[in-house]
Enzyme design. Sequence first.
Site, PDB file in Angstrom:
ATOM      1  N   GLU A 171      84.406  68.591  40.003  1.00 45.97           N
ATOM      2  CA  GLU A 171      84.661  69.674  39.282  1.00 45.97           C
ATOM      3  C   GLU A 171      84.629  71.019  40.507  1.00 45.97           C
ATOM      4  O   GLU A 171      84.061  70.781  41.247  1.00 45.97           O
ATOM      5  CB  GLU A 171      83.496  70.068  38.388  1.00 45.97           C
ATOM      6  N   ALA A 200      80.771  81.503  33.925  1.00 45.20           N
ATOM      7  CA  ALA A 200      81.355  81.438  32.769  1.00 45.20           C
ATOM      8  C   ALA A 200      80.311  81.905  31.831  1.00 45.20           C
ATOM      9  O   ALA A 200      79.140  81.725  31.662  1.00 45.20           O
ATOM     10  CB  ALA A 200      81.785  80.054  32.320  1.00 45.20           C
ATOM     11  N   VAL A 201      80.724  82.947  30.925  1.00 50.70           N
ATOM     12  CA  VAL A 201      79.815  83.552  29.965  1.00 50.70           C
ATOM     13  C   VAL A 201      79.489  82.538  28.915  1.00 50.70           C
ATOM     14  O   VAL A 201      80.528  81.625  28.563  1.00 50.70           O
ATOM     15  CB  VAL A 201      80.580  84.780  29.342  1.00 50.70           C
ATOM     16  N   LEU A 249      78.904  80.808  25.316  1.00 50.32           N
ATOM     17  CA  LEU A 249      79.236  81.223  23.750  1.00 50.32           C
ATOM     18  C   LEU A 249      78.163  81.305  22.965  1.00 50.32           C
ATOM     19  O   LEU A 249      76.722  81.375  23.432  1.00 50.32           O
ATOM     20  CB  LEU A 249      80.104  79.943  23.263  1.00 50.32           C
ATOM     21  N   ASP A 255      91.615  65.804  32.029  1.00 48.61           N
ATOM     22  CA  ASP A 255      90.349  65.490  31.524  1.00 48.61           C
ATOM     23  C   ASP A 255      89.929  66.067  30.107  1.00 48.61           C
ATOM     24  O   ASP A 255      88.760  66.465  30.036  1.00 48.61           O
ATOM     25  CB  ASP A 255      89.280  65.866  32.570  1.00 48.61           C
ATOM     26  N   GLU A 307      86.607  71.811  21.145  1.00 45.03           N
ATOM     27  CA  GLU A 307      85.734  72.338  19.999  1.00 45.03           C
ATOM     28  C   GLU A 307      86.351  73.580  19.138  1.00 45.03           C
ATOM     29  O   GLU A 307      87.387  74.364  19.604  1.00 45.03           O
ATOM     30  CB  GLU A 307      84.456  72.645  20.656  1.00 45.03           C
ATOM     31  N   ASP A 319      85.516  73.631  29.836  1.00 53.48           N
ATOM     32  CA  ASP A 319      85.365  72.670  30.722  1.00 53.48           C
ATOM     33  C   ASP A 319      86.727  72.419  31.379  1.00 53.48           C
ATOM     34  O   ASP A 319      87.360  71.392  31.081  1.00 53.48           O
ATOM     35  CB  ASP A 319      84.813  71.501  30.140  1.00 53.48           C
TER      36      ASP A 319
END
Lengths: 405, 405
Positions: free
Chosen positions: A127, A210-211, A213, A279, A284, A299
């Site tokens: 990643e 990353a903020v 959720l 990938d 969601e 992601d």
Amino acid sequence: ATAGSSTDCFSIPSSAHLSSMIGRMSDSEEGYDAAHWNSSSQSHPPWLRFHLGISRWQLYDHKDPNLRQLEEQLAFSRIVSAVQKTGGTQLKLLMSFPNYGQALFKPMKQERNEETNHNLYYFSDFERHNAEIAAYHLDRILGFRRIPPVVGRLIDMVKEIKDITTDRKLARTFFTSPVGNTCFYGQCSYYCSTEHAVCGRPHVLEASLAVMLPDLSLAPRRSWRSPWRRSYSRSKLAQWENNAKYCESVKKSPPYSQGTRLVDLIDMAILDFLMSNMDRHHYETFEKFGNNTFLLHLDNGRAFGRHSKDEPSILAPLVQCCRIRRSTLLKLQLLALPQYRLSDVMRASLSRDPLTSIAPLLSEQHLTALDRRLVTVLKKLRRCQEQYNDSVIYNDIPGHLNFGL
Amino acid sequence: ATAGSSTDCFSIPSSAHLSSMIGRMSDSEEGYDAAHWNSSSQSHPPWLRFHLGISRWQLYDHKDPNLRQLEEQLAFSRIVSAVQKTGGTQLKLLMSFPNYGQALFKPMKQERNEETNHNLYYFSDFERHNAEIAAYHLDRILGFRRIPPVVGRLIDMVKEIKDITTDRKLARTFFTSPVGNTCFYGQCSYYCSTEHAVCGRPHVLEASLAVMLPDLSLAPRRSWRSPWRRSYSRSKLAQWENNAKYCESVKKSPPYSQGTRLVDLIDMAILDFLMSNMDRHHYETFEKFGNNTFLLHLDNGRAFGRHSKDEPSILAPLVQCCRIRRSTLLKLQLLALPQYRLSDVMRASLSRDPLTSIAPLLSEQHLTALDRRLVTVLKKLRRCQEQYNDSVIYNDIPGHLNFGL
């Protein structure tokens, strides 16, 4: 609609009980309450305003003034806690800020200009922190706004992780490398070992933040297996790889048989093709919004691994279904014009990330690949229209005249 | 001494029983039977002649005409079997030839010009096929002849491994990479996984083949833990790293208190410093020759990992003991002269390896590092002589006049 009663935005008044929250969020209506984050914003920290501004169709409004503040908080706010985040295969940390905001931390593991080894399968790829950042910018430029904001940040591994963590398993994996750099590897199923340690220079590390959720207890999400998921096997092919008419069956099955779900999936395929992300096994949605809602593109760390090669199979949903939102098509056409060239817009957008001061977040080769892939997408669409005429376009802009491709 | 009765060479007449062999080999005398491999050589394959030519003080004679034949056999003889070799941490194969010769196969894992990641500890480094080859040449150039011959070879992974192997566990790890290259990863404790697969282009792979020593049942060996072994820990230091007088105690303990063992160990340290090998935890000797014999320098795959940096700690045995064989000193001095420059001699020597046709086995940067490190060794020796005068030199050349450093 006022804060606390709107059901198309997440309204989380600090005094509300979780149970009543969840009760309220399960109900849903159409329409985006644009006034919401404006009215409630002044007293809330940026992360909470971001949560409250999430609507049925996007994570944030394209003119949301809170976005810049949120990015600044991610980039500069003091880190008061850092622990490993379980789930997923590769190392990531959950970081917390004094105003109770949280961010998902992914460390730099590869040199920015390194291309993924071409013998590695997509499911073994590293990643990349810069892929997470660049994906956020690309998604925003495409007008999707389905990726939570991500910024780059230089982290002091000692002061901002090792010294403050309460995660003993994490702390135990810190060590000093032979040349005196601070390193750690954490605990996870892939690449968490001395041989794959993440190392600073000497203790400063590039990372993406990353903020987060809204917590799953407040805003439950549903995970959907992508119909165009790959096999995640070295030898097996997925059904869609063998069957050119695969889309016919997808189109007939809920939730793809109704509403925008299919064109949303195709939007996602276009995003993934542009950044060469193979990938995307799942996506969601927020349960609260039911089936008529946008798809979260979470992601993205395995995007932007290769600039010298394109991966046509990522476009399979578009090529096999020949459908596209009009708004997406218009945006793509715009970004193919010399004066709004995608690579130029991306370069300008990425330049506002703090890490750009170290080195460009995407090399020119990656930017050039974006333009080349955009041309490919438009070509595929032209071929679709030659075959199916107007049925290709899903008109999501009511009243908009059909000028054709 | 004639073949079969000499006990300073390995004499393995094809009709002899193993038991009587082992009995004969346990007895030992001084002196090298140079006539031996000449007289017995014609009817034996090169690998057997090599085995029979091993003496108390070296693996082969510097003028041995068999060496070239042995190298050619390793490089070009048909491979009739390939199975995994257990022991050790990284993947290696045992290959067999039609004349019953055997070789240890190590695949290319890194691009030749890649430097080891400086955050990796010596015990996590990859093994390099070109290091095995270059170490053999360097050891020979230094006049040690304590490394078994190694050659480079292009292997057809399908025809010369997959199709002929009887090792099911090995065969099961073969796969085709996303770009169509043949890959395998085997079973071992380090780096044996899809992520670290060894891949051909598309099925041709560079590898090193080292001739096997006589079977352990015929020529048992003893493994010695190096007194200057590293800690193999990220945090602990070894005793010798904290104690400048460490050599005093080594000098007093057998077998270092007698004969050439200490200067042999220092020879090994010089070899390792020149090629920057930090992984010399053990060395071996042939039991037959007792304590008065040469040290085998096996397993050199972690040498030549870095050209831009030298590792002074590898020279600790020399610096702490201040002893050197006269023959070694003379060789080093010779190789520091412009007309016999070590880098030039190495380049010329390596150029006879078959893989040189693909690319030089050592980059110019590695060759330059050899010259630089040689100067360092000679400087350390000069400092020794300033401190201890003539006691520095172990006179292994009887009758040789002492000209000083």
